[in-house]
Design a protein around this motif. Structure first.
Motif, PDB file in Angstrom:
ATOM      1  N   ARG A 160       7.878  10.575  -2.813  1.00  0.00           N
ATOM      2  CA  ARG A 160       7.120  11.793  -3.511  1.00  0.00           C
ATOM      3  C   ARG A 160       7.021  12.838  -2.517  1.00  0.00           C
ATOM      4  O   ARG A 160       6.213  12.641  -1.584  1.00  0.00           O
ATOM      5  CB  ARG A 160       6.128  11.565  -4.081  1.00  0.00           C
ATOM      6  N   VAL A 161       7.778  13.933  -2.533  1.00  0.00           N
ATOM      7  CA  VAL A 161       7.328  15.057  -1.545  1.00  0.00           C
ATOM      8  C   VAL A 161       6.790  16.151  -2.130  1.00  0.00           C
ATOM      9  O   VAL A 161       7.123  16.547  -3.263  1.00  0.00           O
ATOM     10  CB  VAL A 161       8.748  15.569  -0.843  1.00  0.00           C
ATOM     11  N   THR A 162       5.547  16.713  -1.658  1.00  0.00           N
ATOM     12  CA  THR A 162       4.988  17.707  -2.246  1.00  0.00           C
ATOM     13  C   THR A 162       5.223  19.050  -1.280  1.00  0.00           C
ATOM     14  O   THR A 162       5.304  18.859  -0.021  1.00  0.00           O
ATOM     15  CB  THR A 162       3.751  17.697  -2.492  1.00  0.00           C
ATOM     16  N   ARG A 190       7.442  22.695  -5.933  1.00  0.00           N
ATOM     17  CA  ARG A 190       6.123  22.280  -5.619  1.00  0.00           C
ATOM     18  C   ARG A 190       6.269  20.437  -5.332  1.00  0.00           C
ATOM     19  O   ARG A 190       5.428  20.149  -4.696  1.00  0.00           O
ATOM     20  CB  ARG A 190       5.349  22.501  -6.533  1.00  0.00           C
ATOM     21  N   GLU A 191       7.278  19.934  -5.825  1.00  0.00           N
ATOM     22  CA  GLU A 191       7.018  18.572  -5.841  1.00  0.00           C
ATOM     23  C   GLU A 191       8.531  17.771  -5.971  1.00  0.00           C
ATOM     24  O   GLU A 191       9.395  18.573  -6.840  1.00  0.00           O
ATOM     25  CB  GLU A 191       6.103  17.934  -6.954  1.00  0.00           C
ATOM     26  N   LYS A 192       9.011  16.994  -5.206  1.00  0.00           N
ATOM     27  CA  LYS A 192      10.067  16.367  -5.845  1.00  0.00           C
ATOM     28  C   LYS A 192      10.136  14.665  -5.589  1.00  0.00           C
ATOM     29  O   LYS A 192       9.312  14.340  -4.656  1.00  0.00           O
ATOM     30  CB  LYS A 192      11.425  16.767  -4.829  1.00  0.00           C
ATOM     31  N   HIS A 193      10.848  14.170  -6.371  1.00  0.00           N
ATOM     32  CA  HIS A 193      10.741  12.555  -6.133  1.00  0.00           C
ATOM     33  C   HIS A 193      12.118  12.030  -6.027  1.00  0.00           C
ATOM     34  O   HIS A 193      13.104  12.716  -6.415  1.00  0.00           O
ATOM     35  CB  HIS A 193      10.301  11.970  -7.776  1.00  0.00           C
ATOM     36  N   SER A 194      12.050  10.980  -5.298  1.00  0.00           N
ATOM     37  CA  SER A 194      13.167  10.140  -5.032  1.00  0.00           C
ATOM     38  C   SER A 194      12.898   8.622  -4.832  1.00  0.00           C
ATOM     39  O   SER A 194      12.598   8.308  -3.916  1.00  0.00           O
ATOM     40  CB  SER A 194      14.278  10.647  -4.054  1.00  0.00           C
ATOM     41  N   LEU A 224       4.525  13.722   2.248  1.00  0.00           N
ATOM     42  CA  LEU A 224       5.505  12.522   2.076  1.00  0.00           C
ATOM     43  C   LEU A 224       4.692  11.377   1.434  1.00  0.00           C
ATOM     44  O   LEU A 224       3.894  10.818   2.450  1.00  0.00           O
ATOM     45  CB  LEU A 224       6.666  12.380   3.156  1.00  0.00           C
ATOM     46  N   LEU A 225       4.567  11.007   0.546  1.00  0.00           N
ATOM     47  CA  LEU A 225       4.136   9.822  -0.085  1.00  0.00           C
ATOM     48  C   LEU A 225       5.157   8.666  -0.464  1.00  0.00           C
ATOM     49  O   LEU A 225       6.309   8.968  -1.059  1.00  0.00           O
ATOM     50  CB  LEU A 225       3.416  10.103  -1.374  1.00  0.00           C
ATOM     51  N   ILE A 226       5.034   7.512   0.317  1.00  0.00           N
ATOM     52  CA  ILE A 226       5.969   6.346  -0.047  1.00  0.00           C
ATOM     53  C   ILE A 226       4.955   5.394  -0.866  1.00  0.00           C
ATOM     54  O   ILE A 226       3.950   5.005  -0.254  1.00  0.00           O
ATOM     55  CB  ILE A 226       6.236   5.669   1.291  1.00  0.00           C
ATOM     56  N   THR A 227       5.444   5.253  -2.112  1.00  0.00           N
ATOM     57  CA  THR A 227       4.502   4.333  -2.721  1.00  0.00           C
ATOM     58  C   THR A 227       5.146   2.677  -2.542  1.00  0.00           C
ATOM     59  O   THR A 227       6.235   2.457  -2.338  1.00  0.00           O
ATOM     60  CB  THR A 227       4.567   4.444  -4.275  1.00  0.00           C
ATOM     61  N   GLU A 270       1.049  -1.143   0.034  1.00  0.00           N
ATOM     62  CA  GLU A 270       0.165   0.133  -0.054  1.00  0.00           C
ATOM     63  C   GLU A 270       0.952   1.255   0.108  1.00  0.00           C
ATOM     64  O   GLU A 270       2.041   1.164   0.327  1.00  0.00           O
ATOM     65  CB  GLU A 270      -0.825   0.043   1.179  1.00  0.00           C
ATOM     66  N   ASN A 271       0.480   2.458  -0.248  1.00  0.00           N
ATOM     67  CA  ASN A 271       1.000   3.630  -0.434  1.00  0.00           C
ATOM     68  C   ASN A 271       0.905   4.227   1.240  1.00  0.00           C
ATOM     69  O   ASN A 271      -0.180   3.939   1.896  1.00  0.00           O
ATOM     70  CB  ASN A 271       0.407   4.694  -1.403  1.00  0.00           C
ATOM     71  N   ALA A 272       1.610   4.989   1.620  1.00  0.00           N
ATOM     72  CA  ALA A 272       1.728   5.780   2.930  1.00  0.00           C
ATOM     73  C   ALA A 272       1.815   7.219   2.494  1.00  0.00           C
ATOM     74  O   ALA A 272       2.611   7.411   1.829  1.00  0.00           O
ATOM     75  CB  ALA A 272       2.782   5.182   3.865  1.00  0.00           C
ATOM     76  N   THR A 273       0.811   7.981   2.996  1.00  0.00           N
ATOM     77  CA  THR A 273       0.776   9.324   3.046  1.00  0.00           C
ATOM     78  C   THR A 273       1.035  10.020   4.444  1.00  0.00           C
ATOM     79  O   THR A 273       0.442   9.661   5.261  1.00  0.00           O
ATOM     80  CB  THR A 273      -0.116   9.890   2.400  1.00  0.00           C
ATOM     81  N   MET A 274       2.151  11.038   4.620  1.00  0.00           N
ATOM     82  CA  MET A 274       2.249  11.491   5.779  1.00  0.00           C
ATOM     83  C   MET A 274       2.308  13.110   5.624  1.00  0.00           C
ATOM     84  O   MET A 274       2.993  13.370   4.494  1.00  0.00           O
ATOM     85  CB  MET A 274       3.621  11.120   6.389  1.00  0.00           C
ATOM     86  N   ASN A 275       1.729  13.894   6.515  1.00  0.00           N
ATOM     87  CA  ASN A 275       1.839  15.262   6.322  1.00  0.00           C
ATOM     88  C   ASN A 275       2.527  16.159   7.148  1.00  0.00           C
ATOM     89  O   ASN A 275       2.515  15.589   8.383  1.00  0.00           O
ATOM     90  CB  ASN A 275       0.056  15.742   6.205  1.00  0.00           C
ATOM     91  N   CYS A 276       2.938  17.367   6.815  1.00  0.00           N
ATOM     92  CA  CYS A 276       3.586  18.182   7.792  1.00  0.00           C
ATOM     93  C   CYS A 276       2.973  19.449   7.825  1.00  0.00           C
ATOM     94  O   CYS A 276       2.786  19.908   6.386  1.00  0.00           O
ATOM     95  CB  CYS A 276       5.040  17.971   7.496  1.00  0.00           C
ATOM     96  N   SER A 277       2.689  20.215   8.702  1.00  0.00           N
ATOM     97  CA  SER A 277       2.304  21.581   8.500  1.00  0.00           C
ATOM     98  C   SER A 277       3.141  22.406   9.620  1.00  0.00           C
ATOM     99  O   SER A 277       3.696  22.092  10.449  1.00  0.00           O
ATOM    100  CB  SER A 277       0.849  21.754   9.127  1.00  0.00           C
ATOM    101  N   TYR A 278       3.558  23.734   9.092  1.00  0.00           N
ATOM    102  CA  TYR A 278       4.261  24.630   9.798  1.00  0.00           C
ATOM    103  C   TYR A 278       3.731  25.882   9.794  1.00  0.00           C
ATOM    104  O   TYR A 278       2.699  26.183   9.219  1.00  0.00           O
ATOM    105  CB  TYR A 278       5.710  24.498   8.924  1.00  0.00           C
TER     106      TYR A 278
END
Lengths: 112, 118
Positions: free
Chosen positions: A62-64, A54-58, A74-77, A17-25
């Motif tokens: 995937r980070v937006t 706006r977006e980067k991949h590694s 942060l999305l981990i696929t 599954e994909n995991a999405t984590m969010n960060c606010s500042y």
């Protein structure tokens, strides 16, 4: 809340599954970085995203960044059991300083 | 891949004793840092060091703490008169440039030194 708050605090998913984590500042930033920490271990740098990006991949990451909402994700696929760790965002708070402010982290558990 | 190395990995010390935590930053890096993480809490900035002097420090970094670069490779954190609340994981970090540099900057962390004050 403080600079760099992650959401959710804990996330449990199945392998694949994909995991999405969010960060606010709160303040303006120049850079935002994501780190991973295995239990009791060091901080491993994952991705740095600048405020004009706006977006980067590694790989599977995937980070937006949305500076208007002061948030990042942060999305981990195709997650793997080895992705089990805590994930932290860290910001520079946009001033001239040379320090990172970390959030509380998201604890990700990937079940095999 | 170059890495930040820290010693010791674990240390138990009696309250009131002095502790020195050692770090070898990445060799071509110019900025050095100490952060700490109390168990279950956020990673907190302690101090940054550049050109053989402290460039920034947090409120945590009071007179109990000091840093030194005794030679061309080591970077140390000294904690005097340790207290129970100093128990934490202490991370050394280094970076090639300032965090605010135009290209952005990655800060690399070591594996940490667990300090337990009893």
């Amino acid at each position: 809340s403080q600079q760099g708050e992650e959401d959710p605090q804990a996330l449990s998913i199945q392998e694949g599954e994909n995991a999405t984590m969010n960060c606010s500042y709160k303040t303006s930033i120049n850079n935002l970085q994501w780190y991973r920490q295995n239990s009791g271990r060091g901080l491993v740098h994952l991705i740095l995203i600048r405020s004009n990006e706006r977006e980067k991949h590694s790989g599977r990451l995937r980070v937006t960044l949305d500076t208007s909402k002061k948030s990042s994700s942060l999305l981990i696929t195709a997650s793997r059991a080895a992705d089990t760790a805590s994930y932290f965002c860290a910001t520079d708070e946009g001033n001239a300083g040379n320090m990172l402010t970390f959030g509380g982290g998201t604890r990700l558990m990937v079940k095999p | 891949e170059p890495e930040v190395t820290q010693t010791p990995s674990h240390q138990v010390t009696q309250m009131g004793q002095e502790v020195i935590l050692r770090c070898v930053p990445i060799s071509n890096h110019l900025y050095f840092y100490w952060y700490r993480q109390i168990l279950g809490q956020k990673v907190e900035f302690l101090v940054s060091f550049y050109n053989n002097e402290i460039s920034e420090k947090s409120e945590i970094f009071d007179d109990q703490f000091s840093v030194e670069r005794p030679d061309g490779s080591n970077f140390t954190l000294k904690i005097r008169s340790t207290k129970l609340e100093d128990s934490a994981m202490y991370f050394c970090a280094s970076s090639k440039t300032h965090l605010q540099s135009a290209s952005g900057n990655t800060i690399y962390f070591g594996e940490g030194s667990w300090l337990t004050v009893v």
